[in-house]
Design a protein around this motif. Structure first.
Motif, PDB file in Angstrom:
ATOM      1  N   SER A   1       0.826  -1.216   0.000  1.00 14.60           N
ATOM      2  CA  SER A   1       0.000   0.000   0.000  1.00 14.60           C
ATOM      3  C   SER A   1       0.852   1.253   0.000  1.00 14.60           C
ATOM      4  CB  SER A   1      -0.937   0.026   1.215  1.00 14.60           C
ATOM      5  OG  SER A   1      -1.896  -0.994   1.125  1.00 14.60           O
ATOM      6  N   ALA A   2       1.925   1.212   0.747  1.00 19.26           N
ATOM      7  CA  ALA A   2       2.788   2.389   0.877  1.00 19.26           C
ATOM      8  C   ALA A   2       3.768   2.552  -0.286  1.00 19.26           C
ATOM      9  CB  ALA A   2       3.566   2.320   2.198  1.00 19.26           C
ATOM     10  N   LYS A   3       4.311   1.436  -0.781  1.00 19.63           N
ATOM     11  CA  LYS A   3       5.404   1.512  -1.749  1.00 19.63           C
ATOM     12  C   LYS A   3       5.078   0.950  -3.134  1.00 19.63           C
ATOM     13  CE  LYS A   3       9.468   0.566  -0.241  1.00 19.63           C
ATOM     14  NZ  LYS A   3      10.652  -0.103   0.257  1.00 19.63           N
ATOM     15  N   GLY A   4       3.988   0.206  -3.241  1.00 21.68           N
ATOM     16  CA  GLY A   4       3.670  -0.438  -4.510  1.00 21.68           C
ATOM     17  C   GLY A   4       4.322  -1.801  -4.613  1.00 21.68           C
ATOM     18  N   PHE A   5       3.917  -2.561  -5.618  1.00 25.72           N
ATOM     19  CA  PHE A   5       4.431  -3.909  -5.794  1.00 25.72           C
ATOM     20  C   PHE A   5       5.918  -3.920  -6.129  1.00 25.72           C
ATOM     21  CE2 PHE A   5       5.597  -7.367  -8.662  1.00 25.72           C
ATOM     22  CZ  PHE A   5       5.364  -8.449  -7.844  1.00 25.72           C
ATOM     23  N   LYS A   6       6.313  -3.156  -7.140  1.00 29.71           N
ATOM     24  CA  LYS A   6       7.696  -3.192  -7.627  1.00 29.71           C
ATOM     25  C   LYS A   6       8.708  -2.779  -6.567  1.00 29.71           C
ATOM     26  CE  LYS A   6       8.975  -1.681 -11.703  1.00 29.71           C
ATOM     27  NZ  LYS A   6       9.075  -0.946 -12.972  1.00 29.71           N
ATOM     28  N   ASP A   7       8.367  -1.797  -5.749  1.00 32.44           N
ATOM     29  CA  ASP A   7       9.319  -1.252  -4.782  1.00 32.44           C
ATOM     30  C   ASP A   7       9.284  -1.944  -3.425  1.00 32.44           C
ATOM     31  OD1 ASP A   7      10.302   0.570  -6.630  1.00 32.44           O
ATOM     32  OD2 ASP A   7       8.799   2.083  -6.105  1.00 32.44           O
ATOM     33  N   THR A   8       8.537  -3.034  -3.329  1.00 32.78           N
ATOM     34  CA  THR A   8       8.505  -3.821  -2.091  1.00 32.78           C
ATOM     35  C   THR A   8       9.187  -5.147  -2.371  1.00 32.78           C
ATOM     36  OG1 THR A   8       6.392  -2.819  -1.433  1.00 32.78           O
ATOM     37  CG2 THR A   8       6.982  -4.906  -0.388  1.00 32.78           C
ATOM     38  N   ASN A   9      10.081  -5.553  -1.463  1.00 29.78           N
ATOM     39  CA  ASN A   9      10.725  -6.853  -1.661  1.00 29.78           C
ATOM     40  C   ASN A   9      10.460  -7.760  -0.462  1.00 29.78           C
ATOM     41  OD1 ASN A   9      12.896  -6.465   0.294  1.00 29.78           O
ATOM     42  ND2 ASN A   9      13.746  -5.015  -1.189  1.00 29.78           N
ATOM     43  N   ILE A  10      10.737  -9.033  -0.675  1.00 28.26           N
ATOM     44  CA  ILE A  10      10.435 -10.047   0.340  1.00 28.26           C
ATOM     45  C   ILE A  10      11.204  -9.794   1.633  1.00 28.26           C
ATOM     46  CG2 ILE A  10      10.643 -12.522   0.893  1.00 28.26           C
ATOM     47  CD1 ILE A  10       9.989 -13.049  -2.100  1.00 28.26           C
ATOM     48  N   SER A  11      12.447  -9.353   1.532  1.00 26.73           N
ATOM     49  CA  SER A  11      13.222  -9.118   2.759  1.00 26.73           C
ATOM     50  C   SER A  11      12.603  -8.000   3.598  1.00 26.73           C
ATOM     51  CB  SER A  11      14.689  -8.841   2.444  1.00 26.73           C
ATOM     52  OG  SER A  11      14.830  -7.662   1.686  1.00 26.73           O
ATOM     53  N   GLU A  12      12.048  -6.987   2.944  1.00 23.51           N
ATOM     54  CA  GLU A  12      11.362  -5.917   3.700  1.00 23.51           C
ATOM     55  C   GLU A  12      10.130  -6.462   4.414  1.00 23.51           C
ATOM     56  OE1 GLU A  12      11.598  -1.716   1.516  1.00 23.51           O
ATOM     57  OE2 GLU A  12      10.954  -3.339   0.166  1.00 23.51           O
ATOM     58  N   ILE A  13       9.401  -7.312   3.716  1.00 22.93           N
ATOM     59  CA  ILE A  13       8.185  -7.890   4.295  1.00 22.93           C
ATOM     60  C   ILE A  13       8.533  -8.718   5.525  1.00 22.93           C
ATOM     61  CG2 ILE A  13       6.280  -9.522   3.896  1.00 22.93           C
ATOM     62  CD1 ILE A  13       6.448  -8.663   0.875  1.00 22.93           C
ATOM     63  N   THR A  14       9.531  -9.588   5.381  1.00 25.31           N
ATOM     64  CA  THR A  14       9.886 -10.453   6.518  1.00 25.31           C
ATOM     65  C   THR A  14      10.527  -9.662   7.660  1.00 25.31           C
ATOM     66  OG1 THR A  14      11.955 -11.072   5.395  1.00 25.31           O
ATOM     67  CG2 THR A  14      10.066 -12.571   5.147  1.00 25.31           C
ATOM     68  N   LYS A  15      11.273  -8.626   7.315  1.00 26.10           N
ATOM     69  CA  LYS A  15      11.856  -7.775   8.361  1.00 26.10           C
ATOM     70  C   LYS A  15      10.741  -7.111   9.165  1.00 26.10           C
ATOM     71  CE  LYS A  15      15.020  -3.934   9.141  1.00 26.10           C
ATOM     72  NZ  LYS A  15      15.870  -2.915   8.525  1.00 26.10           N
ATOM     73  N   LYS A  16       9.754  -6.577   8.466  1.00 26.79           N
ATOM     74  CA  LYS A  16       8.619  -5.930   9.137  1.00 26.79           C
ATOM     75  C   LYS A  16       7.852  -6.939  10.001  1.00 26.79           C
ATOM     76  CE  LYS A  16       4.774  -2.802   8.151  1.00 26.79           C
ATOM     77  NZ  LYS A  16       5.224  -1.716   9.007  1.00 26.79           N
ATOM     78  N   ALA A  17       7.798  -8.187   9.523  1.00 22.45           N
ATOM     79  CA  ALA A  17       7.094  -9.243  10.258  1.00 22.45           C
ATOM     80  C   ALA A  17       7.945  -9.849  11.375  1.00 22.45           C
ATOM     81  CB  ALA A  17       6.655 -10.338   9.282  1.00 22.45           C
ATOM     82  N   GLY A  18       9.250  -9.491  11.402  1.00 15.48           N
ATOM     83  CA  GLY A  18      10.137  -9.998  12.450  1.00 15.48           C
ATOM     84  C   GLY A  18      10.498 -11.462  12.274  1.00 15.48           C
ATOM     85  N   MET A  19      10.708 -11.876  11.035  1.00 13.63           N
ATOM     86  CA  MET A  19      11.076 -13.266  10.781  1.00 13.63           C
ATOM     87  C   MET A  19      12.099 -13.352   9.653  1.00 13.63           C
ATOM     88  SD  MET A  19       7.412 -14.529   9.181  1.00 13.63           S
ATOM     89  CE  MET A  19       6.452 -13.895  10.546  1.00 13.63           C
ATOM     90  N   ALA A  20      12.651 -14.532   9.468  1.00 14.94           N
ATOM     91  CA  ALA A  20      13.671 -14.756   8.446  1.00 14.94           C
ATOM     92  C   ALA A  20      13.014 -14.859   7.065  1.00 14.94           C
ATOM     93  CB  ALA A  20      14.449 -16.027   8.744  1.00 14.94           C
ATOM     94  N   VAL A  21      13.788 -14.517   6.035  1.00 15.99           N
ATOM     95  CA  VAL A  21      13.300 -14.576   4.661  1.00 15.99           C
ATOM     96  C   VAL A  21      12.832 -15.987   4.315  1.00 15.99           C
ATOM     97  CG1 VAL A  21      13.956 -14.342   2.228  1.00 15.99           C
ATOM     98  CG2 VAL A  21      14.679 -12.616   3.864  1.00 15.99           C
ATOM     99  N   GLY A  22      13.560 -16.994   4.766  1.00 20.26           N
ATOM    100  CA  GLY A  22      13.184 -18.381   4.482  1.00 20.26           C
ATOM    101  C   GLY A  22      11.798 -18.737   4.980  1.00 20.26           C
TER     102      GLY A  22
END
Length: 193
Positions: free
Chosen positions: A17-38
């Motif tokens: 919502s804030a950054k769009g699809f292209k500018d969001t990556n999986i590592s940002e998502i998992t970092k925000k969720a407090g978990m590892a990329v795996g």
């Protein structure tokens, strides 16, 4: 386990919502969720799948909201026009749904999603509208010689034409969409056929 999946989902929704699809990556998502990329891959095979799950849920909510705010006592032409207006406004107001208009991004998203989930997985919740069409047909307000599901595909085509407005010409588009909708609806409401 469902809590982790839900956390990934909601963190991704915030970032998309804030950054769009292209500018969001999986590592940002998992970092925000407090978990590892795996951990992400335990729940989602790709960023595209996650985004499309969010997109479809948002689209379903929008369609339901639009449908419930329609004045169903109007003639079918006015109901459909009202639905189209509400849908376009809702799509443009929601940053996730707005990605629909980013053709280069959405074509790739849809392709990956269909490969992972199959053709029948993209259903933008037209069940309520399908019931309404069947009701209009029973009341003699809409042609019965065209299957109600085919009429839904006609409505879907009207909605999808919005993604081609640049090709059509922006100066013609709003008037073209209105005229096209009116002509189609007049034909569909011509119950003598």
């Amino acid at each position: 386990m469902e809590d982790k999946k839900a956390l990934i989902y909601y963190c991704a929704k915030e970032l998309f919502s804030a950054k769009g699809f292209k500018d969001t990556n999986i590592s940002e998502i998992t970092k925000k969720a407090g978990m590892a990329v795996g951990t992400f891959y335990n729940y989602y095979p790709s960023k595209e799948k996650l985004f499309m799950d969010i997109f479809l849920e948002e689209n379903t909510k929008l369609k339901q909201t639009c449908f419930h705010s329609l004045d169903l006592n109007q003639i079918p032409l006015m109901v459909v026009k009202q639905m189209l207006i509400l849908n376009v406004k809702g799509m443009k107001a929601n940053p996730i749904l707005k990605e629909w208009y980013n053709k280069s991004v959405f074509e790739k998203l849809e392709q990956v999603y269909l490969e992972e989930n199959g053709v029948n997985s993209v259903d933008f919740l037209y069940d309520n509208f399908l019931e309404l069409i069947t009701q209009w047909q029973a009341q003699g307000k809409m042609r019965k010689d065209i299957d109600s599901k085919m009429i839904m595909m006609i409505f879907a085509a009207i909605i999808n034409i919005d993604t081609h407005k640049e090709e059509i010409g922006l100066e013609y588009f709003p008037e073209l969409l209105e005229n096209m909708t009116e002509l189609i609806m007049e034909s569909l409401m011509n119950c003598s056929k």
